[in-house]
Design a protein around this motif. Structure first.
Motif, PDB file in Angstrom:
ATOM      1  N   LEU A  96      -5.337   7.741  -6.009  1.00  0.00           N
ATOM      2  CA  LEU A  96      -4.153   7.517  -5.009  1.00  0.00           C
ATOM      3  C   LEU A  96      -2.797   8.301  -4.698  1.00  0.00           C
ATOM      4  N   LEU A 147      -6.462  18.062   1.850  1.00  0.00           N
ATOM      5  CA  LEU A 147      -6.018  16.906   1.230  1.00  0.00           C
ATOM      6  C   LEU A 147      -6.487  16.226   0.430  1.00  0.00           C
ATOM      7  N   HIS A 148      -6.056  15.238  -0.555  1.00  0.00           N
ATOM      8  CA  HIS A 148      -6.720  15.193  -1.561  1.00  0.00           C
ATOM      9  C   HIS A 148      -7.748  13.796  -1.662  1.00  0.00           C
ATOM     10  N   VAL A 149      -9.060  13.931  -1.890  1.00  0.00           N
ATOM     11  CA  VAL A 149     -10.131  13.002  -0.846  1.00  0.00           C
ATOM     12  C   VAL A 149     -10.487  11.965  -1.983  1.00  0.00           C
ATOM     13  N   ILE A 150     -10.134  10.478  -1.825  1.00  0.00           N
ATOM     14  CA  ILE A 150     -11.162  10.065  -3.036  1.00  0.00           C
ATOM     15  C   ILE A 150     -12.884   9.561  -2.143  1.00  0.00           C
ATOM     16  N   SER A 178      -3.515  11.381  -2.790  1.00  0.00           N
ATOM     17  CA  SER A 178      -3.999  10.887  -1.224  1.00  0.00           C
ATOM     18  C   SER A 178      -3.279  11.261  -0.257  1.00  0.00           C
ATOM     19  N   VAL A 179      -1.935  11.277  -0.459  1.00  0.00           N
ATOM     20  CA  VAL A 179      -0.991  10.451   0.498  1.00  0.00           C
ATOM     21  C   VAL A 179      -0.329  11.506   0.929  1.00  0.00           C
ATOM     22  N   PRO A 180       0.018  12.279   1.906  1.00  0.00           N
ATOM     23  CA  PRO A 180       0.561  13.480   2.736  1.00  0.00           C
ATOM     24  C   PRO A 180       2.085  13.051   2.584  1.00  0.00           C
ATOM     25  N   ARG A 181       3.012  14.188   2.275  1.00  0.00           N
ATOM     26  CA  ARG A 181       3.853  14.170   2.046  1.00  0.00           C
ATOM     27  C   ARG A 181       5.019  14.769   2.202  1.00  0.00           C
ATOM     28  N   LEU A 182       6.250  14.393   2.381  1.00  0.00           N
ATOM     29  CA  LEU A 182       7.147  15.023   3.545  1.00  0.00           C
ATOM     30  C   LEU A 182       7.199  16.075   3.048  1.00  0.00           C
ATOM     31  N   PRO A 193      10.474   6.824   2.620  1.00  0.00           N
ATOM     32  CA  PRO A 193      10.544   6.589   0.865  1.00  0.00           C
ATOM     33  C   PRO A 193       9.232   8.200   0.505  1.00  0.00           C
ATOM     34  N   SER A 196      -7.381   9.345   3.463  1.00  0.00           N
ATOM     35  CA  SER A 196      -7.519  10.770   3.132  1.00  0.00           C
ATOM     36  C   SER A 196      -9.055  11.227   4.032  1.00  0.00           C
ATOM     37  N   HIS A 224       1.124  -0.535   0.076  1.00  0.00           N
ATOM     38  CA  HIS A 224       0.507   0.157  -0.361  1.00  0.00           C
ATOM     39  C   HIS A 224       1.152   1.206  -0.406  1.00  0.00           C
ATOM     40  N   ASN A 225       1.641   0.748   0.194  1.00  0.00           N
ATOM     41  CA  ASN A 225       2.632   2.154   0.761  1.00  0.00           C
ATOM     42  C   ASN A 225       3.828   2.539  -1.009  1.00  0.00           C
ATOM     43  N   LEU A 226       2.539   3.687  -1.236  1.00  0.00           N
ATOM     44  CA  LEU A 226       3.558   4.208  -2.353  1.00  0.00           C
ATOM     45  C   LEU A 226       5.176   5.346  -2.596  1.00  0.00           C
ATOM     46  N   GLY A 227       5.320   4.814  -1.511  1.00  0.00           N
ATOM     47  CA  GLY A 227       6.691   5.424  -1.391  1.00  0.00           C
ATOM     48  C   GLY A 227       7.271   4.741  -1.731  1.00  0.00           C
ATOM     49  N   PRO A 249       6.753   9.083  -2.225  1.00  0.00           N
ATOM     50  CA  PRO A 249       6.124   8.559  -3.123  1.00  0.00           C
ATOM     51  C   PRO A 249       6.038   9.472  -5.175  1.00  0.00           C
ATOM     52  N   ARG A 268       2.726  14.884  10.127  1.00  0.00           N
ATOM     53  CA  ARG A 268       3.021  16.649   9.661  1.00  0.00           C
ATOM     54  C   ARG A 268       1.871  16.836   9.415  1.00  0.00           C
TER      55      ARG A 268
END
Ligand code: ATP
Ligand code: ATP
Ligand code: SF4
Ligand code: MG
Ligand code: MG
Lengths: 334, 325
Positions: A256, A271-274, A259-263, B262, B194, A215-218, B264, B222
């Motif tokens: 997708l 946040l974008h929401v689906i 919608s993930v928060p980014r560092l 990481p 989200s 699930h981890n897009l990172g 994305p 964060r």
């Protein structure tokens, strides 16, 4: 690279449960080349694990049945092999790492015994050699004091170490294909980074192909060459890593990623929401786009027919009626 | 640390769990879950709490809520010490503080209906009269974007995200001022995650809530937090504004933690420097002397093994516990 190792063709794995026929994986096709790192992403219950278990021929019957398709590996169709032939491939040419280490480690065998067993069966090693090799493998995956600890039982290790033992087991026979199903969901980020480096080194050293389910897009961005996106049992987009992240063309993939928060970015206010929930696979009509109910770009045609996968670029497939407009629509969104 | 406008003040909080052994159940050791932490949470602010599994995050949250008796230290809520509250005073305080759990399934009674789960705290605190009950259920369900007509369903008839909404509605029932959100989105899918984050942020705004937001996903923390505290083995290693922590992390542990996440976006992730820590976190039964982090720290010098670095102010609102910063 470029040499094909695995080809999944038109795979259909259904479950026959009291609610009816559940098409967990439907008409799924993709390939994995030698040494390639392929990632499989998508929402919970979209069929990722079932597709992996189908390759391993580990679908529980009943209620599950592989009702159609081919899985070509080493030029053989795995679906036509006998259980005995399959056993010589499983854990040997194809290995799998599962999400929960304790479900696949045997609690009453020492970890050394669990690793050496496979080496004796598949590589014909003597008991003593196999034990020595097991200790080497444990050392390789970063278990300190490995020579002594081969004699210990799984419960004597921390969660992160159990996951490492699973990896040692999976790589013991130098598989050509390693399927890792959420291998790091139950561990901390610093341990996750260690484990992923381990898997990646393996691929660089031995040319192992990897299918990473996550699930981890990172993690996908960091390690994959190619990304397959599933939704409701089907492939909805497939493309090289850079294409998927820079020009996602299916609204689900776009949503997708957004919608993930980014560092690394300014903190956005919202946040974008689906919206909504994924569909119930037992009640999904066959002739609509399964994502339509949650898609902000859906038009009338999206609920009248099912979009098929179309080639939209080099190695880039998308199943969406409006894929050619997506770039423009995404700009408008911004 | 400034004190005006602080809703919560935690001073030198220590929480040990005894390890008992033998037929006499004598204490043979202490699990040093939380070992001297101090921080404030301002009115209306969200303080994020991050750190690896077992570092003491949940224990901190539960001590503040008085779900655990603390070993030593002080906790103030609205400037009043709460560590010794009893009886009616404790009950009154409990209305003002609530908890949202990680696993929405395990925390909801499977035999109760959604409506009864949500309103149970109101009955416990005598805050609702018979005929207002249904209206109250409907109001709370709408607040978390659930259909009030689903009030008679049981938890298993809801999806994971919907169950988390029930947990949130229940936490809101007594109109608390402060909520400990303990990994509220960790068990959820990206798209549902989200949705819940957005809901929590909207509620914070509308109801003027203050959150302690516990999570191991640094990107999520964060996004939602104004300030973030980083814990390691029962201690706070660094605490500062959310943007500052991510832009200028100072503690070697924070830097390793951030670099392990990481990004994305492949083009950006490729350019990032990575610090790979070796080994696992030591046991809280026998934390290492000196700096708790020295056994895994790539910067450690002799002094780190010998003396414990204090949490020091290194400019504006940035605090770090490291000898070499
Ligand atoms: N043994 C089984 N019996 C009945 N249905 C099953 C079984 N295994 C899987 N399914 C169903 O098949 C669908 C796909 O499940 P699968 O485990 O592949 O999802 P997934 O994409 O791996 O999800 P997750 O990210 O949550 O692991 C789901 O609807 C699931 O309920
Ligand atoms: N009720 C308890 N009894 C005994 N030990 C406990 C108890 N609760 C927590 N501990 C121990 O205290 C330490 C801190 O636990 P805590 O649950 O606070 O960590 P955490 O940071 O919330 O971890 P996670 O990220 O895994 O939730 C751990 O070593 C844990 O095993
Ligand atoms: S005090 Fe020393 S051991 Fe601790 S983080 Fe700083 S450099 Fe590393
Ligand atoms: Mg799965
Ligand atoms: Mg916890």
């Amino acid at each position: 690279m470029g040499d094909r190792l695995l080809e999944v063709r038109n795979l259909k794995t259904y479950f026959y449960i009291k609610e009816g026929e559940l098409r967990a994986v439907d008409e799924l096709s993709y390939t994995v080349n030698k040494g390639q790192f392929v990632s499989l992403v998508g929402e919970s219950a979209c069929g990722k694990s079932v597709s992996a278990l189908s390759i391993m021929r580990l679908i529980p019957y009943p209620p599950g049945v592989i009702v159609g398709g081919e899985i070509i590996f080493d030029d053989k169709d795995l679906l036509s092999l006998s259980e005995e032939e399959m056993r010589s491939i499983r854990g040997n040419r194809i290995a799998m790492i599962f999400q929960e280490p304790m479900t696949s480690l045997n609690p009453v065998l020492t970890v050394g015994r669990q690793i050496s067993e496979a080496l004796e069966i598949h590589r014909g090693m003597s008991n003593q050699d196999a034990m020595q090799e097991a200790a080497k493998l444990l050392k390789l995956v970063g278990i300190p004091d490995a020579e002594r600890r081969v004699g210990e039982y799984p419960y004597q290790f921390s969660g992160g170490m159990q996951q490492r033992i699973m990896i040692a087991m999976a790589i013991s026979c130098r598989p050509a294909l390693l399927i890792a199903d959420e291998p790091t969901t139950s561990v901390d980020v610093t341990v996750q980074a260690q484990l992923m480096e381990l898997i990646n080194n393996l691929r660089q050293e031995f040319g192992t192909s990897v299918i990473l389910i996550t699930h981890n897009l990172g993690l996908v961005a960091r390690y994959a060459d190619h990304v397959n996106v599933m939704y409701a049992g089907r492939l909805v987009e497939s493309g090289s890593l850079d294409v998927i992240y820079s020009e996602p063309s299916h609204p689900y993939t776009m949503g997708l990623i957004a919608s993930v928060p980014r560092l690394d970015l300014e903190r956005a206010q919202s946040l974008h929401v689906i919206p909504g929930l994924p569909p119930d696979l037992t009640r999904l009509p066959k002739n609509i786009c399964a994502f339509a109910a949650r898609c902000k770009f859906a038009l009338g045609e999206c609920i009248k027919a099912r979009p098929e996968l179309e080639q939209v670029g080099d190695n880039h497939l998308v199943a969406c009626f409006r894929h050619s407009e997506m770039k423009a629509l995404a700009e408008v969104e911004k | 640390m400034k004190t005006d406008g602080d809703l919560i003040q935690v001073r030198e909080l220590v929480k040990y769990f005894p390890v008992l052994a033998g037929v006499l159940k004598r204490k043979v050791a202490d699990i040093k879950a939380v070992d001297g932490v101090s921080f404030d949470i301002r009115n209306g602010e969200t303080l994020g709490l991050v750190g690896e599994s077992g570092c003491g995050k949940t224990t901190v949250g539960r001590c503040i809520l008085r779900l655990y008796d603390i070993t030593s230290g002080q906790i103030l809520f609205e400037k009043t010490g709460i560590t010794n509250l009893k009886g009616e005073q404790l009950r009154r305080m409990r209305r003002d503080m609530q908890l949202i759990f990680q696993d929405p399934y395990a925390s909801l009674d499977p035999r109760m209906t959604a409506g009864d789960i949500i309103c149970e705290p109101l009955l416990v605190h005598n805050m609702v009269k018979g005929k207002e009950y249904r209206a109250k259920v409907a109001e709370l369900m709408k607040m978390v974007e659930l259909e009030p007509r689903m009030e008679d369903r049981c938890p298993h008839e809801f999806s994971g995200g919907q169950r988390q909404r029930i947990g949130i509605a229940r936490a809101l029932a007594t109109r608390p001022k402060f909520i400990v959100c303990d990994e509220p989105v960790s068990a959820l899918d990206v798209s549902i995650q989200s949705q819940i984050i957005s809901l929590l942020m909207r509620l914070r705004q509308e109801l003027a809530l203050t959150y302690l937001f516990i999570a191991h996903d640094l990107s999520v923390v964060r996004h939602i937090s104004d300030r973030v505290a980083v814990m390691y083995l029962g201690k706070i290693m660094e605490i500062t504004d959310s943007d500052e922590l991510y832009a200028h992390p100072l503690h070697p542990y924070t830097r390793a933690l951030l670099s392990a996440v990481p990004i994305p976006d492949p083009k950006i992730d490729r350019e990032r420097k990575r610090i790979l820590l070796s080994g696992d976190v030591p046991s809280p039964l026998l934390p290492p002397p000196g700096c708790r982090f020295h056994t895994r720290c790539w910067m450690a010098k002799d002094i780190c093994k010998e003396s414990l670095p204090e949490l020091r102010n290194v400019g504006s609102s940035h605090w770090v516990a490291c000898h070499l910063v």
